[in-house]
Design an enzyme around this catalytic site. Sequence first.
Site, PDB file in Angstrom:
ATOM      1  N   ARG A  24      44.052  36.154  40.574  1.00 35.13           N
ATOM      2  CA  ARG A  24      43.608  34.873  41.119  1.00 35.13           C
ATOM      3  C   ARG A  24      42.910  35.095  42.447  1.00 35.13           C
ATOM      4  O   ARG A  24      43.124  36.104  43.111  1.00 35.13           O
ATOM      5  CB  ARG A  24      44.790  33.915  41.273  1.00 35.13           C
ATOM      6  CG  ARG A  24      45.867  34.429  42.195  1.00 35.13           C
ATOM      7  CD  ARG A  24      47.029  33.459  42.280  1.00 35.13           C
ATOM      8  NE  ARG A  24      47.927  33.575  41.144  1.00 35.13           N
ATOM      9  CZ  ARG A  24      48.973  32.774  40.945  1.00 35.13           C
ATOM     10  NH1 ARG A  24      49.226  31.795  41.773  1.00 35.13           N
ATOM     11  NH2 ARG A  24      49.765  32.954  39.909  1.00 35.13           N
ATOM     12  N   GLY A  25      42.086  34.130  42.814  1.00 35.54           N
ATOM     13  CA  GLY A  25      41.273  34.266  44.010  1.00 35.54           C
ATOM     14  C   GLY A  25      39.913  34.809  43.627  1.00 35.54           C
ATOM     15  O   GLY A  25      39.810  35.810  42.907  1.00 35.54           O
ATOM     16  N   ALA A  26      38.854  34.142  44.093  1.00 28.25           N
ATOM     17  CA  ALA A  26      37.503  34.490  43.644  1.00 28.25           C
ATOM     18  C   ALA A  26      37.127  35.939  43.947  1.00 28.25           C
ATOM     19  O   ALA A  26      36.467  36.600  43.140  1.00 28.25           O
ATOM     20  CB  ALA A  26      36.487  33.539  44.279  1.00 28.25           C
ATOM     21  N   GLY A  27      37.536  36.442  45.112  1.00 31.60           N
ATOM     22  CA  GLY A  27      37.214  37.825  45.457  1.00 31.60           C
ATOM     23  C   GLY A  27      37.913  38.821  44.550  1.00 31.60           C
ATOM     24  O   GLY A  27      37.303  39.774  44.056  1.00 31.60           O
ATOM     25  N   ARG A  67      36.910  31.962  33.525  1.00 25.68           N
ATOM     26  CA  ARG A  67      37.113  30.872  34.488  1.00 25.68           C
ATOM     27  C   ARG A  67      35.761  30.236  34.763  1.00 25.68           C
ATOM     28  O   ARG A  67      34.948  30.780  35.513  1.00 25.68           O
ATOM     29  CB  ARG A  67      37.712  31.391  35.805  1.00 25.68           C
ATOM     30  CG  ARG A  67      39.095  31.994  35.743  1.00 25.68           C
ATOM     31  CD  ARG A  67      40.190  31.010  35.367  1.00 25.68           C
ATOM     32  NE  ARG A  67      40.338  29.906  36.289  1.00 25.68           N
ATOM     33  CZ  ARG A  67      41.083  29.921  37.387  1.00 25.68           C
ATOM     34  NH1 ARG A  67      41.726  31.022  37.735  1.00 25.68           N
ATOM     35  NH2 ARG A  67      41.207  28.843  38.138  1.00 25.68           N
ATOM     36  N   CYS A 129      46.151  27.031  49.509  1.00 25.93           N
ATOM     37  CA  CYS A 129      46.047  27.974  48.407  1.00 25.93           C
ATOM     38  C   CYS A 129      46.236  29.417  48.890  1.00 25.93           C
ATOM     39  O   CYS A 129      46.961  29.658  49.859  1.00 25.93           O
ATOM     40  CB  CYS A 129      44.730  27.795  47.646  1.00 25.93           C
ATOM     41  SG  CYS A 129      44.766  28.490  45.968  1.00 25.93           S
ATOM     42  N   ASP A 198      35.917  28.825  46.193  1.00 25.86           N
ATOM     43  CA  ASP A 198      35.605  29.361  44.868  1.00 25.86           C
ATOM     44  C   ASP A 198      34.112  29.315  44.622  1.00 25.86           C
ATOM     45  O   ASP A 198      33.579  30.151  43.893  1.00 25.86           O
ATOM     46  CB  ASP A 198      36.369  28.586  43.795  1.00 25.86           C
ATOM     47  CG  ASP A 198      37.809  29.058  43.690  1.00 25.86           C
ATOM     48  OD1 ASP A 198      38.070  29.975  42.892  1.00 25.86           O
ATOM     49  OD2 ASP A 198      38.658  28.537  44.429  1.00 25.86           O
ATOM     50  N   LYS A 209      40.228  25.010  45.521  1.00 25.56           N
ATOM     51  CA  LYS A 209      41.472  24.576  44.881  1.00 25.56           C
ATOM     52  C   LYS A 209      41.689  23.075  45.054  1.00 25.56           C
ATOM     53  O   LYS A 209      41.429  22.518  46.113  1.00 25.56           O
ATOM     54  CB  LYS A 209      42.647  25.355  45.477  1.00 25.56           C
ATOM     55  CG  LYS A 209      43.997  25.017  44.889  1.00 25.56           C
ATOM     56  CD  LYS A 209      44.056  25.195  43.377  1.00 25.56           C
ATOM     57  CE  LYS A 209      43.765  26.609  42.940  1.00 25.56           C
ATOM     58  NZ  LYS A 209      43.789  26.776  41.471  1.00 25.56           N
TER      59      LYS A 209
END
Length: 308
Positions: A24-27, A67, A129, A198, A209
């Site tokens: 999880r997490g865009a990076g 996603r 988040c 994101d 989020k």
Amino acid sequence: MVFKMSEMDIIKETYEKIKNMEIRGAGRIGRAAAKALKEYALKISHLNEEEFKNKMREAGNILISARPTAVSLPNVVKYVLKGLNEENPKERVIERADEFINSSLKAIENIGKFGANRIKDGDTILTHCNSEAAISVIKTAYDEGKDIKVFCTETRPRNQGYLTAKTLYDYGIDVTLIVDSAVRYFIKEIDIVVVGADAITANGCLVNKIGTSQIALIANESRVPFLTAAETYKFHPKTIVGELIEIEERSPEEVAVFEDKYKGIKIRNPAFDVTPAKYIDAIITEVGLIPPQGAWYIIEKYFGWLEK
């Protein structure tokens, strides 16, 4: 989605982990996709060039579908697979995957440095988040010797805020965890809000989020600066020509599971919301702080490699 090739296992595994939010997490999602493409490229390097290209494009499309809101996925996949159009495509895809992973980690470090300049000694920071970039800002400010406190929202329904609170506490930072609905109650104690991203649209809006836009509205009402930390690869190039970002809705079971008597109760579970640019004081990128109105400049300057 059905996977048949054993060589595709790394793509399947990464797809499932991103889809199920194990990654999880865009990076982190972007780096995981780049790593998977690299490993897959190594596994199928024995194929002829045309077969190799077709298989890599297929793998890229699978990863992108995991996603729909996370713009880091298509941006990273397109960056890596641009190597297919260069001389020695097999080698270039692998090299570009490594280039992205290294530049992504460096971006987090630089964002921390730029963002920490906006944190003053004695500040209480609110975050939402579990953002690597936002955490980097907070950690860097702490490393600079600033006496700071952090409020973390729990971030329902998956409670990613717990991860942020634990990470910052382990780092030695004074942390308070609050329920999402308590932000307005505590805003009088907050000096600055720092969240992740994101996606950033061409007109400077923030996709992040669910709950972020409410925090931004409360911060604006209370005259508390609201900053978002976003690597340049999170800027969405196609929004410059009017394409909309799809907001992912996840399983209702993440929110609640009712007994049969109440099965008729509908549950909606959007994973993200959109914060208008007018509520954002600055976007912290690895190349410096920009106003949200400058998002189009980032897209124009840094996305020349994104071709249809």
